[in-house]
Every structure is written in structure tokens, then in C-alpha cells.
Scaffold this active site. Structure first.
Site, PDB file in Angstrom:
ATOM      1  N   SER A  31      -2.163   5.435  -0.701  1.00 52.10           N
ATOM      2  CA  SER A  31      -2.170   3.972  -0.863  1.00 52.10           C
ATOM      3  C   SER A  31      -3.233   3.570  -1.878  1.00 52.10           C
ATOM      4  CB  SER A  31      -2.441   3.280   0.474  1.00 52.10           C
ATOM      5  OG  SER A  31      -1.394   3.519   1.373  1.00 52.10           O
ATOM      6  N   SER A  74      -2.315  -0.694   2.800  1.00 55.53           N
ATOM      7  CA  SER A  74      -2.529   0.171   3.949  1.00 55.53           C
ATOM      8  C   SER A  74      -1.258   0.245   4.776  1.00 55.53           C
ATOM      9  CB  SER A  74      -3.672  -0.367   4.823  1.00 55.53           C
ATOM     10  OG  SER A  74      -3.823   0.448   5.962  1.00 55.53           O
ATOM     11  N   GLY A  77      -2.697  -0.097   8.438  1.00 53.30           N
ATOM     12  CA  GLY A  77      -3.635  -1.185   8.692  1.00 53.30           C
ATOM     13  C   GLY A  77      -4.746  -0.805   9.640  1.00 53.30           C
ATOM     14  N   GLU A 143       4.535   3.756   0.324  1.00 51.32           N
ATOM     15  CA  GLU A 143       3.905   3.815  -1.000  1.00 51.32           C
ATOM     16  C   GLU A 143       4.890   3.441  -2.108  1.00 51.32           C
ATOM     17  OE1 GLU A 143       3.111   7.711  -0.120  1.00 51.32           O
ATOM     18  OE2 GLU A 143       1.384   7.207   1.127  1.00 51.32           O
TER      19      GLU A 143
END
Length: 184
Positions: A31, A74, A77, A143
Site C-alpha cells: 500500500s 490501508s 485500516g 492495491e
């Protein structure tokens, strides 16, 4: 999965970037590579941009980030370091936080002012249910979607600012030795 990328979300990030005094990006692992590529394009567009973790990033001070924007990439997260940095930037510095994620409910989501959600788990579930062979390990769907989303935002900024690829070439990295080689 990219059909879930909302024009509303693209426009929300586009508006935030165009209003921002400075843009900061953060992401860990792969990421982070997407975040870095996004930061590079923002820089090509003349937008003051910093990648969290680099040595030239300004520090967080009490309300010293008013008008700044953090764009966080993310998938989960949940990454501790990135979440702590986002919390400091928002709570101490008063920056806005824009989260791009595959998980709506997360510590990063609790901090974010705006969330772009990609339903990567649902796509993987559909692959499994329909018997598809799906080679996309460890967050690849997220991604890929994040990169496409970020490039769509860049295209929108180019249009909004009236900048074309030729103009971006002037701010493209050229100190890497490639332009210093003899022509022979």
C-alpha cells in the site's frame, strides 16, 4: 471490482486535494508503494506533497496542519504506526484524513473524515463461490483498485488544473543520472 469505484469518491478526493495547503500520503508495505506512486504524480502536478516516513516530512505541531490533507492507503485500516500518525495529524495538527481501504470498520476508519471503500473481500468470496481460480494473494485486489482510483484522481486534477502530460514532464524526476549520460 473496479466497477465499485465511485465517481463521487473520486470527486471528493479531487476536491480535498485542490483545497489542501499540503498533501501527505501514508501506506505500509505494498500500500505504501501505491501511496508513493500517487505522491509522485501529485508532485508532477505541482502540488506540495510529502510521503510519511521520508526524512523531509514536516513535523506535527498543535494546529500546525490546518488546511493539510493526509491520504492514507490501508487495506485493513489496522496498521499501528500509520493509524497513530493519522491520529496525531488529525487530533494535534488538525489535518483532514482521507482513507482508502477495503475495511469500513477499523481504527483508521474511526479517524478518517472520508472513507473510500473497495469491496475486495466480496470479490474474493465470489471467486471462491463460482469456482474461479483467483491468483491475487495478500491484498492484490485492494492495491490494484487503489492504484486505479489514485490514477483516476490524478486525471481529474490534470483536467481541473488544465495540465497535460507534456507539462508534467517538466517536473518528472530527471536527476537519477538518466539524463546525464552521454548521447553516444
Amino acid at each position: 471490482m473496479t466497477h465499485t469505484i465511485s465517481k463521487t469518491d473520486i470527486n471528493a478526493l479531487l476536491s480535498e486535494i485542490l483545497r489542501a495547503r499540503r498533501v501527505f500520503v501514508i501506506g505500509l508495505g505494498r500500500s505504501g508503494l501505491v501511496a508513493g506512486a500517487f505522491a509522485m504524480r501529485l508532485t508532477h502536478l505541482g502540488i506540495p506533497t510529502f510521503v510519511i516516513g521520508e526524512t523531509i516530512v514536516p513535523g506535527v505541531s498543535e494546529q500546525g496542519m490546518v488546511g493539510d490533507l493526509l491520504v492514507m492507503f490501508s487495506s485493513t485500516g489496522r496498521q499501528g504506526t500509520a493509524v497513530h500518525i493519522a491520529a496525531d495529524m488529525k487530533n494535534i495538527g488538525k489535518a483532514k484524513v482521507f482513507l482508502i481501504t477495503s475495511q469500513l470498520k477499523s481504527p483508521a476508519g474511526d479517524i478518517a473524515d472520508h472513507i473510500v471503500h473497495f469491496q475486495c473481500d466480496e470479490y474474493q468470496k465470489q471467486c471462491a463461490e463460482e469456482g474461479w481460480t483467483c491468483f491475487a494473494p495478500l491484498g492484490t485486489f485492494f492495491e490494484t483498485a487503489a492504484w486505479i482510483f489514485a490514477d483516476a484522481v490524478i486525471s481529474g486534477i490534470m483536467e481541473a488544473k488544465g495540465i497535460d502530460a507534456d507539462a508534467m514532464e517538466n517536473t518528472h524526476a530527471n536527476l537519477m543520472g538518466l539524463n546525464l549520460l552521454p548521447d553516444d
